[in-house]
Design an enzyme around this catalytic site. Structure first.
Site, PDB file in Angstrom:
ATOM      1  N   ARG A   1       0.797  -1.232   0.000  1.00  0.00           N
ATOM      2  CA  ARG A   1       0.000   0.000   0.000  1.00  0.00           C
ATOM      3  C   ARG A   1       0.822   1.271   0.000  1.00  0.00           C
ATOM      4  O   ARG A   1       0.621   2.166  -0.817  1.00  0.00           O
ATOM      5  CB  ARG A   1      -0.873   0.078   1.267  1.00  0.00           C
ATOM      6  CG  ARG A   1      -2.189  -0.566   1.186  1.00  0.00           C
ATOM      7  CD  ARG A   1      -2.501  -1.200   2.519  1.00  0.00           C
ATOM      8  NE  ARG A   1      -1.559  -2.280   2.720  1.00  0.00           N
ATOM      9  CZ  ARG A   1      -1.746  -3.516   2.257  1.00  0.00           C
ATOM     10  NH1 ARG A   1      -2.856  -3.806   1.657  1.00  0.00           N
ATOM     11  NH2 ARG A   1      -0.833  -4.465   2.414  1.00  0.00           N
ATOM     12  N   THR A   2       1.722   1.380   0.968  1.00  0.00           N
ATOM     13  CA  THR A   2       2.395   2.659   1.182  1.00  0.00           C
ATOM     14  C   THR A   2       3.232   3.020  -0.042  1.00  0.00           C
ATOM     15  O   THR A   2       3.200   4.159  -0.524  1.00  0.00           O
ATOM     16  CB  THR A   2       3.272   2.592   2.447  1.00  0.00           C
ATOM     17  OG1 THR A   2       2.485   2.039   3.501  1.00  0.00           O
ATOM     18  CG2 THR A   2       3.758   3.963   2.853  1.00  0.00           C
TER      19      THR A   2
ATOM     20  N   LYS B   1      26.240  -3.075  -0.185  1.00  0.00           N
ATOM     21  CA  LYS B   1      27.707  -3.051  -0.333  1.00  0.00           C
ATOM     22  C   LYS B   1      28.363  -2.260   0.799  1.00  0.00           C
ATOM     23  O   LYS B   1      29.534  -1.919   0.724  1.00  0.00           O
ATOM     24  CB  LYS B   1      28.080  -2.404  -1.674  1.00  0.00           C
ATOM     25  CG  LYS B   1      27.507  -3.099  -2.894  1.00  0.00           C
ATOM     26  CD  LYS B   1      27.846  -2.277  -4.149  1.00  0.00           C
ATOM     27  CE  LYS B   1      27.179  -2.868  -5.376  1.00  0.00           C
ATOM     28  NZ  LYS B   1      27.321  -1.982  -6.541  1.00  0.00           N
TER      29      LYS B   1
ATOM     30  N   ARG C   1      10.998   3.831   3.507  1.00  0.00           N
ATOM     31  CA  ARG C   1      10.681   2.851   4.563  1.00  0.00           C
ATOM     32  C   ARG C   1      11.945   2.057   4.862  1.00  0.00           C
ATOM     33  O   ARG C   1      12.693   1.685   3.945  1.00  0.00           O
ATOM     34  CB  ARG C   1       9.567   1.900   4.122  1.00  0.00           C
ATOM     35  CG  ARG C   1       9.355   0.745   5.092  1.00  0.00           C
ATOM     36  CD  ARG C   1       8.151  -0.081   4.778  1.00  0.00           C
ATOM     37  NE  ARG C   1       6.921   0.650   5.057  1.00  0.00           N
ATOM     38  CZ  ARG C   1       5.698   0.113   4.973  1.00  0.00           C
ATOM     39  NH1 ARG C   1       5.557  -1.163   4.616  1.00  0.00           N
ATOM     40  NH2 ARG C   1       4.630   0.829   5.234  1.00  0.00           N
TER      41      ARG C   1
ATOM     42  N   HIS D   1       4.734   5.579  11.642  1.00  0.00           N
ATOM     43  CA  HIS D   1       4.240   5.514  10.260  1.00  0.00           C
ATOM     44  C   HIS D   1       3.271   6.698  10.122  1.00  0.00           C
ATOM     45  O   HIS D   1       2.060   6.531  10.093  1.00  0.00           O
ATOM     46  CB  HIS D   1       3.537   4.175  10.047  1.00  0.00           C
ATOM     47  CG  HIS D   1       3.244   3.817   8.626  1.00  0.00           C
ATOM     48  ND1 HIS D   1       3.263   4.736   7.581  1.00  0.00           N
ATOM     49  CD2 HIS D   1       2.914   2.620   8.064  1.00  0.00           C
ATOM     50  CE1 HIS D   1       2.965   4.107   6.457  1.00  0.00           C
ATOM     51  NE2 HIS D   1       2.744   2.829   6.718  1.00  0.00           N
TER      52      HIS D   1
HETATM   53  N1   CP Z   1      -0.360  -0.138   5.895  1.00  0.00           N
HETATM   54  C1   CP Z   1       0.841  -0.374   5.345  1.00  0.00           C
HETATM   55  O1   CP Z   1       1.863   0.231   5.713  1.00  0.00           O
HETATM   56  O2   CP Z   1       0.814  -1.304   4.354  1.00  0.00           O
HETATM   57  P1   CP Z   1       2.074  -1.770   3.505  1.00  0.00           P
HETATM   58  O3   CP Z   1       3.008  -2.497   4.432  1.00  0.00           O
HETATM   59  O4   CP Z   1       1.514  -2.664   2.427  1.00  0.00           O
HETATM   60  O5   CP Z   1       2.736  -0.546   2.940  1.00  0.00           O
END
Ligand code: CP
Length: 341
Positions: free
Chosen positions: A63-64, A92, A113, A141
């Site tokens: 999603r993100t 590396k 991320r 998040h």
């Molecule tokens: N909600 C969320 O962070 O989903 P993903 O891990 O798929 O990005």
């Protein structure tokens, strides 16, 4: 639009919900509202034509990553991606800061991320362009919390309610769940909020966060039983056991499937309009089955409205940080293709 918040959004990195005041949240949400025709493909805008998003995901995401990328595309910008350590020079031995110095020369804004708490802030400290935290380990998040609260606002509005007075139950792995950590910080900005925290004792919400919530005036109760905790809430926010944060799958299995919600439990224990949310992915394997598929026809299941709203909130963040909100409609045109929406 009158805006009296604390964040100087233009060029800002978004690393933690703690950056925001309530007026900032309202500003983001009202800009998100304005993105609806573009997200629905009723209009096209090319306001970010020529801009490049560096989408750096060093941990699994559906999603993100796609939502940030699509949001940037919908504003007319282009996306360059790195997925996983093995496909980057981090494998590396390159430092995060060197990676940031390099990648910020290629991009106008970066989403990232990474599995380690604090890593995105470390990266941002060496970046020449704004960085948005797409999830750093168990820490935070922030864009997920924003889309969650935006969803809650919309769901409650349909019931004639506002965010003040909100009653939420958060369920599952509250120790490792970065979405609930950010959401708790966000709820501290609102009045008369009550939160039920439901988890095994070993996976409880970090005590410093519980203390902060109480200090901010939130009524917090902790429990390891789901049924009584979901009886008098507006929102049931279920979360996944964060297997990737455990030392082994066997250890995660000790907790998996502990808190299942299905239609029968919902009917017996929840108020008629209680909204069911989850940041997703939900663990639908038989041994977990956090949100049973028999809830899929429940109109109060908001999990896919959350993902749709994520697009709006992320478009709003790009538009505000890159300072083009006032130009979005100016660079708009008609959609030429078939739109089934
Ligand atoms: N909600 C969320 O962070 O989903 P993903 O891990 O798929 O990005």
């Amino acid at each position: 639009m009158v805006y009296g918040g604390s964040v100087e959004f233009k060029g800002a990195s978004i690393l933690s919900i703690s950056q925001f005041e309530r007026a900032d949240i309202d500003h983001i949400f009202r800009v998100a509202d304005r993105m609806e025709p573009y997200a629905q493909r009723q209009r096209i805008t090319r306001v970010l034509d020529g801009a490049i998003l560096g989408n750096m995901f060093f941990e699994a995401s559906t999603r993100t990553r796609i939502s940030f990328g699509s949001a940037f595309n919908l504003l007319g910008g282009e996306v360059r991606e790195t997925v996983g350590f093995e496909a980057s020079a981090l494998a590396k031995g390159e430092s995060l800061q060197d990676t940031a110095r390099v990648l910020s020369g290629f991009s106008d804004i970066i989403c990232m991320r990474h599995p380690e708490s604090g890593s995105v802030a470390d990266f941002a400290s060496a970046s020449r362009v704004p960085v948005i935290n797409g999830g750093d380990g168990s820490n935070e998040h922030p864009s997920q919390a924003l889309l969650d609260l935006y969803t809650i606002e919309k769901e409650l509005k349909g019931l004639g309610r506002s965010l003040d007075g909100l009653r939420v139950a958060m369920i599952g792995d509250l120790k490792h769940g970065r979405t609930v950590h950010s959401l708790c910080k966000l709820l501290m900005l609102f009045d008369n909020v009550s939160v039920q925290l439901v988890s095994p004792k070993e996976l409880a919400m970090p005590s410093n966060l519980v203390d902060d919530m109480r200090e901010a005036g939130i009524s917090v109760e902790e429990s390891d039983k789901i049924e009584p905790s979901i009886s008098h809430v507006d929102i049931v926010y279920s979360t996944r056991i964060q297997e990737e944060r455990f030392s082994s799958r066997d250890e995660a299995d000790l907790y998996r499937g502990r808190f299942r919600l299905n239609q029968a439990i919902y009917t017996s224990h929840c108020e008629p309009n209680t909204v069911i949310m989850h940041p997703l992915p939900r663990d639908s394997r038989a041994e977990a089955n956090e949100l049973d598929s028999d809830l899929d026809s429940n109109p109060n299941l908001a999990i896919f409205r959350q993902t749709d709203n994520g697009l709006l909130v992320r478009m709003a963040l790009f538009s505000i940080i890159l300072d083009v909100t006032h130009l979005v409609d100016k660079y708009a045109s008609e959609v030429r293709w078939y739109n089934p929406r």
